[in-house]
Design an enzyme around this catalytic site. Structure first.
Site, mmCIF file in Angstrom:
data_model
loop_
_atom_site.group_PDB
_atom_site.id
_atom_site.type_symbol
_atom_site.label_atom_id
_atom_site.label_comp_id
_atom_site.label_asym_id
_atom_site.label_seq_id
_atom_site.Cartn_x
_atom_site.Cartn_y
_atom_site.Cartn_z
ATOM 1 N N CYS A 138 0.869 -1.224 0.031
ATOM 2 C CA CYS A 138 -0.021 -0.275 0.223
ATOM 3 C C CYS A 138 0.932 1.574 0.243
ATOM 4 O O CYS A 138 1.142 2.214 -1.015
ATOM 5 C CB CYS A 138 -1.220 -0.155 1.213
ATOM 6 S SG CYS A 138 -0.569 -0.365 2.682
ATOM 7 N N HIS A 173 -3.554 6.048 4.453
ATOM 8 C CA HIS A 173 -2.469 6.485 5.574
ATOM 9 C C HIS A 173 -1.414 8.013 4.359
ATOM 10 O O HIS A 173 -1.950 8.534 3.392
ATOM 11 C CB HIS A 173 -0.651 5.749 4.301
ATOM 12 C CG HIS A 173 -0.587 3.903 4.691
ATOM 13 N ND1 HIS A 173 -1.581 3.838 6.019
ATOM 14 C CD2 HIS A 173 -0.396 2.708 4.028
ATOM 15 C CE1 HIS A 173 -0.627 1.730 6.040
ATOM 16 N NE2 HIS A 173 -0.350 1.561 5.185
HETATM 17 C C1 2RA Z 1 0.874 -1.861 6.924
HETATM 18 N N1 2RA Z 1 2.033 -1.992 4.458
HETATM 19 O O1 2RA Z 1 0.489 -0.799 6.463
HETATM 20 C C2 2RA Z 1 1.857 -2.543 5.539
HETATM 21 C C3 2RA Z 1 0.492 -3.956 5.236
HETATM 22 N N2 2RA Z 1 -0.830 -3.627 4.675
HETATM 23 O O2 2RA Z 1 0.709 -2.406 7.852
#
Ligand code: 2RA
Length: 350
Positions: free
Chosen positions: A128, A241
């Site tokens: 991601c 994120h």
């Molecule tokens: C996380 N990208 O955010 C990794 C797993 N999805 O921990």
């Protein structure tokens, strides 16, 4: 005719998003099978108003299936992807199991759609944090090759799964009640705290999450010597994120030009209100398809540097949406049957 689809990992946060996206994007599903571990078998989920029972995955699960969307972790993908390919299904794998395998394309449809041409039954979905950064960086890289990227991530709880999202809320409630926060899904309290991403550490001091960003970006951009470093951090945010990205070029890259390119980039929303000091936040990106980019400015420490900030939904474009877009691309470009070579050159697990 329609596509016979199996979702492996149907009961997870990404599995739920896959179900929603297949319905809302009118993917031509002729048949849908929901697969998970034996512990999750029997759960009822819903697709387009129809109840569906989750089945435990077995070697028979992939018979008469055209497409497998896998999001159940690397161990499950390593255990079952080859069975799926041998059964004649194309597998789009959201785990890290095959991402660096030379026989497995690692695809972001807005960036390297042509890579699907070489698949041998498995197409890998990038991590991601890689997808979100690449969506903002690639439109600039296409104009002027990036020489070096420095990324700091602010990663939401959803990256650690649905249970972790619930735990973040429970931790916050516990702390406000003056109680010790539970730490089952997370090794540490995340509420009112941040911690360096706790994926396994390598000898060079980088964690797997950081190394994934570096190696996956190089593969997707087709630049094996791209100089890149990352510091990944878990923050008390639910499902989007954010990332601070510093890009260095061979020549100055005007922020105004970067702004114009990103305003036109597919899958990107430019969000900048300088007067109001208003830039992308996780609450803008959560539940949205696009990656939100803003605060684009010249790097005052380097004449050829550029700074930008982004927020993107980790479950959606960071995982499920990108996987469904790969499935749509495969359907458009070459159909869903693996190449005849697929069964001879089965993908080896790492
Ligand atoms: C996380 N990208 O955010 C990794 C797993 N999805 O921990």
């Amino acid at each position: 005719e329609g596509v016979r689809v199996a979702i492996l990992g149907a009961t997870g946060a990404v599995g739920a998003e896959l179900l929603e996206l297949l319905a809302t994007r009118s993917f031509p599903v002729a048949e849908l099978k929901l697969l998970a571990s034996p512990q999750s078998a029997g759960k009822m989920l819903n697709f387009k108003g129809e109840p569906l029972t989750v089945e435990a995955v077995t070697s028979e699960s992939f018979r008469d299936i055209d497409l497998v969307l896998a999001s159940a972790g690397s161990a499950i993908s390593k255990a079952w992807a080859q069975t799926a390919v041998e059964s004649g299904a194309v597998t789009i794998d959201n785990s890290s199991a095959f991402r660096m395998d030379p026989k497995v394309p690692l695809v972001i449809p807005e960036i390297n759609p042509q890579a699907i041409a070489t698949h041998h039954g498995i197409v890998a979905n990038p991590n991601c944090s890689t997808i979100l950064m690449a969506m903002a960086a690639y439109p600039l890289h296409r104009e002027q090759p990036i020489r070096r990227a420095i990324v700091a991530t602010y990663q939401s709880a959803s990256g650690a799964g649905a249970r972790a999202m619930t735990e973040l809320k429970t931790q916050a409630r516990s702390i406000l009640d003056g109680k010790a926060p539970p730490t089952e899904a997370f090794p540490f309290p995340l509420a009112f705290n941040v911690f360096p991403h706790n994926s396994d550490l390598s000898d060079n001091g980088y964690c797997q999450e950081e190394l994934k960003m570096v190696y996956e970006t190089r593969k997707i951009f087709g630049v094996p010597d791209l100089r890149m470093t990352a510091t990944c951090v878990r923050v008390p945010v639910l499902r989007a994120h954010s990332e601070a990205v510093n890009l260095e070029f061979d020549a100055p890259f005007p922020a105004s030009r970067a702004r114009a390119l990103l305003a036109d980039a597919p899958g990107v929303t430019l969000l900048e209100d300088w007067q109001a000091n208003r830039f992308p936040m996780p609450i803008d990106a959560a539940g949205q398809d696009d990656v939100f980019v803003g605060r684009i400015r010249q790097d005052l420490s380097h004449p050829c540097g550029l700074e930008l900030w982004l927020s993107g939904d980790q479950i959606r474009k960071g995982a499920a949406l990108n996987a469904v877009q790969i499935a749509e691309l495969l359907l458009r470009e070459r159909g869903l049957r693996p190449t005849a070579a697929a069964t001879e050159n089965l993908v080896r697990t790492e």
